[in-house]
Design a protein around this motif. Structure first.
Motif, mmCIF file in Angstrom:
data_model
loop_
_atom_site.group_PDB
_atom_site.id
_atom_site.type_symbol
_atom_site.label_atom_id
_atom_site.label_comp_id
_atom_site.label_asym_id
_atom_site.label_seq_id
_atom_site.Cartn_x
_atom_site.Cartn_y
_atom_site.Cartn_z
ATOM 1 N N ASN A 1 0.825 -1.212 0.000
ATOM 2 C CA ASN A 1 0.000 0.000 0.000
ATOM 3 C C ASN A 1 0.858 1.260 0.000
ATOM 4 O OD1 ASN A 1 -2.329 -1.528 0.021
ATOM 5 N ND2 ASN A 1 -2.601 -1.389 2.242
ATOM 6 N N LYS A 2 1.940 1.251 0.767
ATOM 7 C CA LYS A 2 2.801 2.432 0.868
ATOM 8 C C LYS A 2 3.482 2.739 -0.466
ATOM 9 C CE LYS A 2 4.620 5.860 3.020
ATOM 10 N NZ LYS A 2 3.768 7.007 3.329
ATOM 11 N N VAL A 3 3.912 1.709 -1.166
ATOM 12 C CA VAL A 3 4.572 1.917 -2.464
ATOM 13 C C VAL A 3 3.626 2.631 -3.420
ATOM 14 C CG1 VAL A 3 5.398 0.701 -4.521
ATOM 15 C CG2 VAL A 3 6.269 0.074 -2.299
ATOM 16 N N LYS A 4 2.370 2.243 -3.400
ATOM 17 C CA LYS A 4 1.385 2.874 -4.292
ATOM 18 C C LYS A 4 1.159 4.342 -3.937
ATOM 19 C CE LYS A 4 -1.093 -1.470 -4.843
ATOM 20 N NZ LYS A 4 -2.250 -2.242 -4.335
ATOM 21 N N LEU A 5 1.295 4.675 -2.654
ATOM 22 C CA LEU A 5 1.024 6.041 -2.202
ATOM 23 C C LEU A 5 2.184 7.014 -2.446
ATOM 24 C CD1 LEU A 5 -0.738 5.338 1.219
ATOM 25 C CD2 LEU A 5 -1.794 6.147 -0.898
ATOM 26 N N PHE B 1 9.015 3.084 7.249
ATOM 27 C CA PHE B 1 8.964 1.823 8.008
ATOM 28 C C PHE B 1 9.957 1.776 9.166
ATOM 29 C CE2 PHE B 1 6.625 0.526 4.237
ATOM 30 C CZ PHE B 1 5.542 -0.092 4.842
ATOM 31 N N LEU B 2 11.120 2.368 9.005
ATOM 32 C CA LEU B 2 12.087 2.374 10.108
ATOM 33 C C LEU B 2 11.559 3.209 11.271
ATOM 34 C CD1 LEU B 2 15.561 2.575 8.327
ATOM 35 C CD2 LEU B 2 14.400 0.566 9.270
ATOM 36 N N TYR B 3 10.904 4.328 10.966
ATOM 37 C CA TYR B 3 10.331 5.176 12.018
ATOM 38 C C TYR B 3 9.283 4.403 12.816
ATOM 39 C CZ TYR B 3 7.749 8.881 14.354
ATOM 40 O OH TYR B 3 7.138 9.647 15.309
ATOM 41 N N ARG B 4 8.555 3.538 12.154
ATOM 42 C CA ARG B 4 7.506 2.758 12.810
ATOM 43 C C ARG B 4 8.025 1.467 13.432
ATOM 44 N NH1 ARG B 4 5.850 6.221 9.714
ATOM 45 N NH2 ARG B 4 3.891 7.296 9.994
ATOM 46 N N GLY B 5 9.335 1.289 13.413
ATOM 47 C CA GLY B 5 9.940 0.205 14.176
ATOM 48 C C GLY B 5 9.990 -1.146 13.489
ATOM 49 N N TRP B 6 9.907 -1.173 12.174
ATOM 50 C CA TRP B 6 10.041 -2.449 11.460
ATOM 51 C C TRP B 6 11.522 -2.734 11.285
ATOM 52 C CZ3 TRP B 6 5.817 -5.451 10.674
ATOM 53 C CH2 TRP B 6 4.575 -4.841 10.874
ATOM 54 N N GLU B 7 11.894 -3.995 11.334
ATOM 55 C CA GLU B 7 13.299 -4.393 11.268
ATOM 56 C C GLU B 7 13.909 -3.971 9.928
ATOM 57 O OE1 GLU B 7 10.818 -6.126 12.350
ATOM 58 O OE2 GLU B 7 11.336 -7.115 14.232
ATOM 59 N N SER B 8 15.142 -3.475 9.997
ATOM 60 C CA SER B 8 15.778 -2.916 8.795
ATOM 61 C C SER B 8 15.952 -3.950 7.684
ATOM 62 C CB SER B 8 17.111 -2.271 9.147
ATOM 63 O OG SER B 8 17.948 -3.197 9.786
ATOM 64 N N TYR B 9 16.277 -5.207 8.051
ATOM 65 C CA TYR B 9 16.464 -6.206 6.990
ATOM 66 C C TYR B 9 15.160 -6.438 6.225
ATOM 67 C CZ TYR B 9 14.247 -9.791 9.961
ATOM 68 O OH TYR B 9 13.356 -10.502 10.723
ATOM 69 N N LEU B 10 14.029 -6.408 6.917
ATOM 70 C CA LEU B 10 12.727 -6.564 6.258
ATOM 71 C C LEU B 10 12.459 -5.379 5.330
ATOM 72 C CD1 LEU B 10 10.189 -7.573 9.095
ATOM 73 C CD2 LEU B 10 10.838 -8.941 7.136
ATOM 74 N N VAL B 11 12.705 -4.186 5.849
ATOM 75 C CA VAL B 11 12.404 -2.960 5.115
ATOM 76 C C VAL B 11 13.247 -2.856 3.847
ATOM 77 C CG1 VAL B 11 12.468 -0.431 5.234
ATOM 78 C CG2 VAL B 11 11.695 -1.755 7.217
ATOM 79 N N TYR B 12 14.564 -3.077 3.966
ATOM 80 C CA TYR B 12 15.432 -2.949 2.797
ATOM 81 C C TYR B 12 15.148 -4.036 1.758
ATOM 82 C CZ TYR B 12 18.000 0.705 5.167
ATOM 83 O OH TYR B 12 18.346 1.898 5.792
ATOM 84 N N ASP B 13 14.898 -5.257 2.204
ATOM 85 C CA ASP B 13 14.562 -6.337 1.261
ATOM 86 C C ASP B 13 13.282 -5.990 0.503
ATOM 87 O OD1 ASP B 13 16.766 -7.719 2.108
ATOM 88 O OD2 ASP B 13 15.655 -9.242 3.250
ATOM 89 N N LYS B 14 12.266 -5.509 1.221
ATOM 90 C CA LYS B 14 10.984 -5.188 0.595
ATOM 91 C C LYS B 14 11.131 -3.982 -0.327
ATOM 92 C CE LYS B 14 7.523 -7.146 1.131
ATOM 93 N NZ LYS B 14 6.900 -8.212 0.313
ATOM 94 N N ALA B 15 11.926 -2.999 0.066
ATOM 95 C CA ALA B 15 12.143 -1.813 -0.788
ATOM 96 C C ALA B 15 12.786 -2.243 -2.098
ATOM 97 C CB ALA B 15 13.018 -0.801 -0.061
ATOM 98 N N ASN B 16 13.799 -3.107 -2.022
ATOM 99 C CA ASN B 16 14.467 -3.567 -3.252
ATOM 100 C C ASN B 16 13.553 -4.435 -4.109
ATOM 101 O OD1 ASN B 16 16.861 -2.214 -2.694
ATOM 102 N ND2 ASN B 16 17.625 -3.899 -1.421
ATOM 103 N N GLU B 17 12.660 -5.161 -3.451
ATOM 104 C CA GLU B 17 11.729 -6.021 -4.181
ATOM 105 C C GLU B 17 10.651 -5.210 -4.910
ATOM 106 O OE1 GLU B 17 8.034 -8.826 -2.840
ATOM 107 O OE2 GLU B 17 9.909 -9.100 -1.699
ATOM 108 N N LEU B 18 10.109 -4.193 -4.243
ATOM 109 C CA LEU B 18 8.979 -3.467 -4.789
ATOM 110 C C LEU B 18 9.339 -2.238 -5.620
ATOM 111 C CD1 LEU B 18 6.550 -3.513 -1.697
ATOM 112 C CD2 LEU B 18 6.457 -4.967 -3.715
ATOM 113 N N ILE B 19 10.482 -1.639 -5.351
ATOM 114 C CA ILE B 19 10.862 -0.400 -6.031
ATOM 115 C C ILE B 19 12.054 -0.663 -6.934
ATOM 116 C CG2 ILE B 19 11.530 2.026 -5.755
ATOM 117 C CD1 ILE B 19 10.305 1.821 -2.894
ATOM 118 N N LYS B 20 11.814 -0.545 -8.224
ATOM 119 C CA LYS B 20 12.893 -0.786 -9.202
ATOM 120 C C LYS B 20 12.953 0.317 -10.220
ATOM 121 C CE LYS B 20 13.114 -5.714 -8.699
ATOM 122 N NZ LYS B 20 12.160 -6.600 -8.233
#
Length: 157
Positions: free
Chosen positions: A117-121, A138-157
């Protein structure tokens, strides 16, 4: 004109029973409330013991309710929940129990849904700026960095 209302021990106990029954509270919040009521340290101890013995105050129950609420309602990650519980003076044992009460399956499911949802926004066209906005959110909201960076690389190209 600036008179302080004084409370008897029984008045304070009744007021704090209501305060704790209304919503789960941690020890720190109750102590701060009693200090605002200008109670002496000995009276604070008596009220705290009464609240704990009568199950109005329970640190483990508070931690679990806090973690569950912040995860389900505010969509905070485990890191932020842990940080906020530490700020409230909750013991490491109770923090760990509260964090464990969030199932991994639900945790990752919520994260994936939020991420999509965030990527679309994010309206940014520059890929690097878009990733930065995504990661910061996502880091501000306390999600683990490895999850956030993996998902960012997966969804944003």
């Amino acid at each position: 004109m600036n008179e302080k209302k004084s409370y008897t021990l029984n008045d304070a106990i009744k007021k704090l029973e209501h305060y704790c029954a209304y919503q789960e509270r941690c020890h720190k919040e109750v102590i701060e409330k009693l200090q605002q009521m200008h109670m002496i340290p000995e009276a604070i101890d008596v009220v705290l013991v009464h609240l704990i013995e009568n199950k109005f105050l329970n640190e483990a129950r508070f931690a679990e309710a806090f973690a569950s609420g912040k995860f389900k309602i505010k969509k905070w990650g485990r890191s932020r929940i842990t940080f906020e519980l530490k700020k409230k003076g909750i013991s490491a044992f109770n923090i760990n129990k509260a964090i464990e009460s969030i199932s991994d399956e639900e945790y990752y499911s919520v994260f994936n849904e939020l991420a999509e949802n965030k990527v679309k926004l994010i309206k940014e066209t520059n890929v690097f700026k878009k990733k930065k906005k995504f990661v910061d959110y996502f880091l501000y909201r306390g999600w683990e960095s490895y999850l956030v960076y993996d998902k960012a690389n997966e969804l944003i190209k």
